[in-house]
Design a protein around this motif. Sequence first.
Motif, mmCIF file in Angstrom:
data_model
loop_
_atom_site.group_PDB
_atom_site.id
_atom_site.type_symbol
_atom_site.label_atom_id
_atom_site.label_comp_id
_atom_site.label_asym_id
_atom_site.label_seq_id
_atom_site.Cartn_x
_atom_site.Cartn_y
_atom_site.Cartn_z
ATOM 1 N N GLU A 17 0.960 -1.394 0.023
ATOM 2 C CA GLU A 17 -0.078 0.220 0.043
ATOM 3 C C GLU A 17 0.737 1.089 0.098
ATOM 4 O O GLU A 17 0.625 2.161 -0.727
ATOM 5 N N PHE A 18 1.906 1.151 0.833
ATOM 6 C CA PHE A 18 2.841 2.358 0.938
ATOM 7 C C PHE A 18 3.420 2.553 -0.477
ATOM 8 O O PHE A 18 3.591 3.757 -0.935
ATOM 9 N N ASP A 51 3.906 13.936 4.332
ATOM 10 C CA ASP A 51 3.059 12.792 5.035
ATOM 11 C C ASP A 51 3.717 11.441 4.919
ATOM 12 O O ASP A 51 3.814 10.822 5.747
ATOM 13 N N LEU A 52 3.687 11.043 3.567
ATOM 14 C CA LEU A 52 4.430 9.863 3.282
ATOM 15 C C LEU A 52 5.891 9.734 4.140
ATOM 16 O O LEU A 52 6.105 8.527 4.549
ATOM 17 N N GLN A 55 7.374 9.490 9.706
ATOM 18 C CA GLN A 55 8.009 8.356 10.706
ATOM 19 C C GLN A 55 6.395 7.508 11.258
ATOM 20 O O GLN A 55 6.681 6.312 11.586
ATOM 21 N N SER A 56 5.273 8.307 11.473
ATOM 22 C CA SER A 56 4.291 7.900 12.348
ATOM 23 C C SER A 56 3.176 7.449 11.491
ATOM 24 O O SER A 56 2.339 8.664 11.358
ATOM 25 N N HIS A 57 3.168 6.711 10.547
ATOM 26 C CA HIS A 57 1.858 6.629 9.709
ATOM 27 C C HIS A 57 1.633 5.112 9.606
ATOM 28 O O HIS A 57 2.357 4.174 10.002
ATOM 29 N N SER A 58 0.350 4.993 9.793
ATOM 30 C CA SER A 58 -0.469 3.786 9.864
ATOM 31 C C SER A 58 -0.983 3.370 8.389
ATOM 32 O O SER A 58 -1.162 4.265 7.611
ATOM 33 N N LYS A 59 -1.388 2.142 8.416
ATOM 34 C CA LYS A 59 -2.163 1.832 7.019
ATOM 35 C C LYS A 59 -3.447 2.770 6.746
ATOM 36 O O LYS A 59 -3.601 3.015 5.727
ATOM 37 N N PRO A 60 -4.225 2.877 7.728
ATOM 38 C CA PRO A 60 -5.561 3.763 7.342
ATOM 39 C C PRO A 60 -4.824 5.200 6.957
ATOM 40 O O PRO A 60 -5.446 5.871 6.010
ATOM 41 N N GLU A 61 -3.628 5.707 7.478
ATOM 42 C CA GLU A 61 -3.102 7.093 7.050
ATOM 43 C C GLU A 61 -2.492 7.101 5.534
ATOM 44 O O GLU A 61 -2.834 7.899 4.829
ATOM 45 N N ILE A 62 -1.818 6.064 5.218
ATOM 46 C CA ILE A 62 -1.324 5.782 3.773
ATOM 47 C C ILE A 62 -2.589 5.659 2.907
ATOM 48 O O ILE A 62 -2.671 6.205 1.847
#
Length: 77
Positions: A17-18, A51-52, A55-62
């Motif tokens: 996803e990323f 945003d990408l 360091q702090s991102h989750s699957k919903p954020e991506i």
Amino acid sequence: MSSFLSSISKLSIFKEEFAQAWTLLNDTEKFLKRFDLFDEYESRLRTWRSDLNSQSHSKPEIHEIKSQIIAFRKELR
């Protein structure tokens, strides 16, 4: 052992996803540059890139960032 495999599978899905979000963003930037529209939308693209890169991102954020890029591309049509 199965929970370990499950964790690896979830990580793999997240990585995919990323990667898809990055590819979508890069392709969008190339398109905008080709048609001399990059300067007009540079701040929006910079925000997504930042945003990408965070360091702090989750699957919903991506997923949300990816959805925003897709919506933006639809606006350009």
